[in-house]
Design a protein around this motif. Structure first.
Motif, short mmCIF file in Angstrom:
data_model
loop_
_atom_site.label_atom_id
_atom_site.label_comp_id
_atom_site.label_asym_id
_atom_site.label_seq_id
_atom_site.Cartn_x
_atom_site.Cartn_y
_atom_site.Cartn_z
N ALA B 348 -4.57 -4.00 -2.62
CA ALA B 348 -4.02 -2.85 -1.88
C ALA B 348 -2.78 -2.30 -2.59
N VAL B 349 -1.91 -3.20 -3.06
CA VAL B 349 -0.69 -2.77 -3.76
C VAL B 349 -1.06 -2.06 -5.07
N TYR B 350 -1.98 -2.65 -5.83
CA TYR B 350 -2.40 -2.07 -7.11
C TYR B 350 -3.01 -0.68 -6.88
N TRP B 351 -3.85 -0.58 -5.85
CA TRP B 351 -4.53 0.69 -5.60
C TRP B 351 -3.53 1.76 -5.17
N ALA B 352 -2.65 1.36 -4.24
CA ALA B 352 -1.69 2.34 -3.74
C ALA B 352 -0.69 2.77 -4.83
N GLY B 353 -0.31 1.82 -5.68
CA GLY B 353 0.73 2.10 -6.67
C GLY B 353 0.22 2.72 -7.95
N TRP B 354 -1.00 2.39 -8.34
CA TRP B 354 -1.47 2.84 -9.66
C TRP B 354 -2.76 3.65 -9.62
N VAL B 355 -3.79 3.11 -8.99
CA VAL B 355 -5.11 3.77 -9.08
C VAL B 355 -5.12 5.10 -8.33
N ASP B 356 -4.59 5.11 -7.10
CA ASP B 356 -4.64 6.32 -6.27
C ASP B 356 -3.52 7.29 -6.58
N ARG B 357 -2.63 6.93 -7.46
CA ARG B 357 -1.44 7.76 -7.72
C ARG B 357 -1.85 9.09 -8.34
N ASP B 358 -1.33 10.15 -7.77
CA ASP B 358 -1.65 11.49 -8.27
C ASP B 358 -0.61 11.90 -9.32
N ALA B 359 -1.08 11.94 -10.59
CA ALA B 359 -0.15 12.24 -11.69
C ALA B 359 0.41 13.66 -11.57
N ALA B 360 -0.41 14.57 -10.99
CA ALA B 360 0.03 15.97 -10.90
C ALA B 360 0.87 16.22 -9.65
N PHE B 374 -0.45 2.91 1.02
CA PHE B 374 -0.83 1.53 1.30
C PHE B 374 -1.61 1.43 2.62
N PRO B 375 -2.77 0.73 2.63
CA PRO B 375 -3.50 0.56 3.89
C PRO B 375 -2.75 -0.40 4.80
N LYS B 376 -2.09 0.13 5.82
CA LYS B 376 -1.13 -0.67 6.60
C LYS B 376 -1.78 -1.83 7.36
N PHE B 377 -3.08 -1.71 7.66
CA PHE B 377 -3.71 -2.78 8.43
C PHE B 377 -3.66 -4.11 7.66
N ILE B 378 -3.54 -4.02 6.32
CA ILE B 378 -3.46 -5.24 5.49
C ILE B 378 -2.24 -6.07 5.93
N LEU B 379 -1.20 -5.39 6.40
CA LEU B 379 -0.02 -6.11 6.86
C LEU B 379 -0.35 -6.94 8.10
N GLY B 380 -1.22 -6.41 8.96
CA GLY B 380 -1.67 -7.16 10.13
C GLY B 380 -2.48 -8.37 9.71
N PHE B 381 -3.35 -8.15 8.72
CA PHE B 381 -4.20 -9.23 8.18
C PHE B 381 -3.32 -10.35 7.61
N ILE B 382 -2.35 -9.95 6.77
CA ILE B 382 -1.45 -10.94 6.16
C ILE B 382 -0.56 -11.58 7.23
N GLY B 383 -0.13 -10.76 8.20
CA GLY B 383 0.75 -11.26 9.26
C GLY B 383 0.10 -12.37 10.08
N THR B 384 -1.14 -12.13 10.56
CA THR B 384 -1.81 -13.16 11.36
C THR B 384 -2.07 -14.39 10.50
N SER B 385 -2.35 -14.16 9.21
CA SER B 385 -2.59 -15.28 8.30
C SER B 385 -1.32 -16.13 8.14
N ILE B 386 -0.18 -15.46 7.94
CA ILE B 386 1.08 -16.21 7.74
C ILE B 386 1.46 -16.97 9.02
N VAL B 387 1.36 -16.30 10.17
CA VAL B 387 1.76 -16.95 11.43
C VAL B 387 0.86 -18.16 11.70
#
Lengths: 84, 476
Positions: B348-360, B374-387
């Motif tokens: 998600a970080v790679y996609w949001a930061g590099w692949v989807d980045r609009d150069a123009a 960034f797809p924010k739901f990933i934070l929920g996924f990681i959050g429940t996993s960490i807790v």
């Protein structure tokens, strides 16, 4: 209706669905049970059942037995133990 | 000035990702709270007394069709394994499972400020179709050869979508992405980082060194060498092949915003190769004279689906009259399962930061731009996993609480959410969009090329760790 199919354009949609459903019903109710009676398949199913294996598990939590560190692996290999 | 009445409604509602996080977190919290409030009094810390965790009362509210061989009605009862005359009906928990899906769709609709009345009829039909897909997946031959429910859910959707099409009244309920995102937030509870070291260093090295290398090399091979136009297709295929099949494909597919058709294709490829590898690898290991423990680790590192790994391990063990291959295979795969969260987050970080980045586009900071996409739901996924991982490591009692909540409720609910999500995807899938890529055969080459690399590197690492470096520790 949206997303109409172009696969069988001349057959009415209801008939297409009935045809597809009939094929699936034959496969699931006749073909697969027959395959299940082949000795090799039967042996595989019996082995899995006898060992409580759920081969369709997508992740480890769907397995019949949670995989935990095997007892024969020495404790020093594990950096910290989980559960008791 | 003319006003758009819909805009007001949209302003009032939550974003899809926020709704998925709120509902997913609430459901995991509910399962943990109910597990804690009904905790056992004696032997509460004993893994022996509660091998699958503390019983959770929510388990009575959800189940799925059981395996059946000749008649589908066999799927509606659980037969006791020891006493075959004892049967327990599961029709009501199955119906309640469907009700959970309808309830979650309704809650999501309300949170997003949409009309509940427009969604409910379609939600009920989708839940019933989910039950049908589960019933198809529960046929014994299908079940014991690891053809998992997402395939049949897609098929059910595809058959309807390509014969009668999708009725207009069903369209508001087609919220496949929302269901999958909510399912992933709930799934986070099962991705326990604390399980990563279950096998110690040999397991960790086999999973953690090989998996990321295979993932990255396969992705680059697809993008730069095979020149597959869709980067998200390359990523989904690379993830499902190198990590753990369908679940990894779902998580990374959502993280890199893959198209429905791409996810369907990756899952189809993965399941077909899984069946073949599950059948072929155990006799090959035996024929090649590979050490059973190394062979078990190899199976765990290479076969995509968890259930198929255990099945292959049991087949190898049965031939050699040895339980160790199945134990090692299952545990290596579990370690890989535990990596999904980290990999989905990284993608998600790679996609949001590099692949989807609009150069123009306007020049903003990389972080701000990445956060926006960034797809924010990933934070929920990681959050429940960490807790849940944190709770799991706190004490043996809490570990049993987490296991009970997962096994009794969240994993079943996640299954229903994914299943109905895939029905929606099947209904909306248009394979004609993928036809040129499919006709070129490049996705198949990508999968095969990546799998060959995976097989070679996994065998090398399993031999190095289980066969040599830690040989003494893993010899009974």
């Amino acid at each position: 209706m949206t997303h109409p199919s172009g696969i069988l354009p001349k057959i009415p949609p209801g008939l297409r669905l009935a045809f597809a459903t009939a094929i699936l019903a034959v496969v699931w109710l006749v073909v697969l049970p027959s395959i299940g009676r082949y000795p090799a398949v039967e042996r595989h199913v019996r082995l899995m059942e006898s060992r409580d294996v759920n081969p369709s598990a997508m992740v480890y939590t769907e397995l019949e037995h949670l995989p935990l560190r095997p007892a024969w692996i020495e404790r020093h290999l594990v950096l910290w133990p989980t559960g008791n | 000035m003319a006003t758009d009445p819909g805009a007001d409604v949209r302003r009032r509602g939550f974003h899809e990702d926020s709704a998925a996080i709120l509902i997913g977190v609430a459901l995991v919290a509910l399962a943990l709270a109910i597990g804690w409030s009904t905790r056992p009094t004696g032997d509460a810390a004993s893994r022996k007394a509660f091998p699958k965790g503390w019983p959770n009362r929510l388990s009575a509210t959800i189940d799925k069709p059981q395996t059946w061989s000749d008649a589908p009605q066999q799927a509606l009862v659980v037969v006791d394994k020891k006493d075959k005359t004892k049967v327990k009906p599961v029709s009501i928990p199955i119906l309640l499972g469907m009700t959970w899906v309808v309830g979650i769709l309704a809650a999501g609709t309300l949170l997003r400020g949409r009309s509940l009345a427009a969604v409910l009829p379609g939600a009920c039909l989708l839940a019933l179709l989910g039950g049908l897909a589960y019933l198809m997946a529960a046929q014994k031959v299908i079940n014991y050869y690891n053809l998992e429910y997402p395939l049949w859910a897609l098929l059910v959707g595809l058959v309807i979508g390509n014969t009668i099409g999708v009725a207009r009244w069903l369209e508001p309920a087609l919220q496949g992405e929302f269901l999958i995102k909510t399912g992933l937030v709930v799934f986070g509870a099962e991705v326990l980082f604390s399980r990563l070291l279950e096998l110690g260093l040999p397991g960790l090295l086999t999973s953690w060194v090989v998996t990321p290398i295979v993932l990255v090399v396969t992705y680059l091979f697809g993008v730069h060498w095979l020149k597959i136009p869709s980067k998200s297709l390359c990523m989904v295929i690379a993830a499902d092949m190198s990590v753990c099949g369908v679940s990894a494909a779902i998580a990374t597919g959502a993280a890199c915003k893959a198209k429905k058709e791409e996810l369907s294709l990756a899952i189809g490829l993965s399941l077909l190769f899984t069946v073949a590898m599950m059948v072929v690898m155990p006799p090959f290991i035996q024929w090649a004279g590979i050490d059973p423990i190394v062979g078990g680790a190899w199976l765990g590192g290479t076969i995509d689906a968890t259930g198929a790994v255990v099945a292959a391990g049991e087949m190898l063990g049965k031939n050699l009259d040895d339980k160790r291959p199945a134990e090692v295979a299952a545990t290596v795969k579990m370690i890989q399962n535990s990596m999904i969260g980290i990999i989905a987050f990284a993608v998600a970080v790679y996609w949001a930061g590099w692949v989807d980045r609009d150069a123009a586009g306007p020049k903003t900071s990389l972080v701000a731009e990445a956060w926006r996409r960034f797809p924010k739901f990933i934070l929920g996924f990681i959050g429940t996993s960490i807790v849940c991982s944190w709770l799991f490591t706190m004490s043996p009692e809490l570990a049993l609480l987490v296991d009970g909540a997962i096994n009794g409720f969240t994993s079943r609910l996640r299954g229903w959410l994914f299943c109905v999500g895939f029905i929606c995807m099947g209904l909306q899938t248009n394979f004609r969009e993928l036809a040129p890529t499919l006709a070129s055969g490049r996705p198949l080459i990508l999968y095969c090329g990546g799998q060959v690399l995976n097989l070679v590197l996994s065998l090398a690492m399993a031999s190095l760790t289980f066969g040599w470096l830690f040989r003494q520790g893993v010899t009974p």
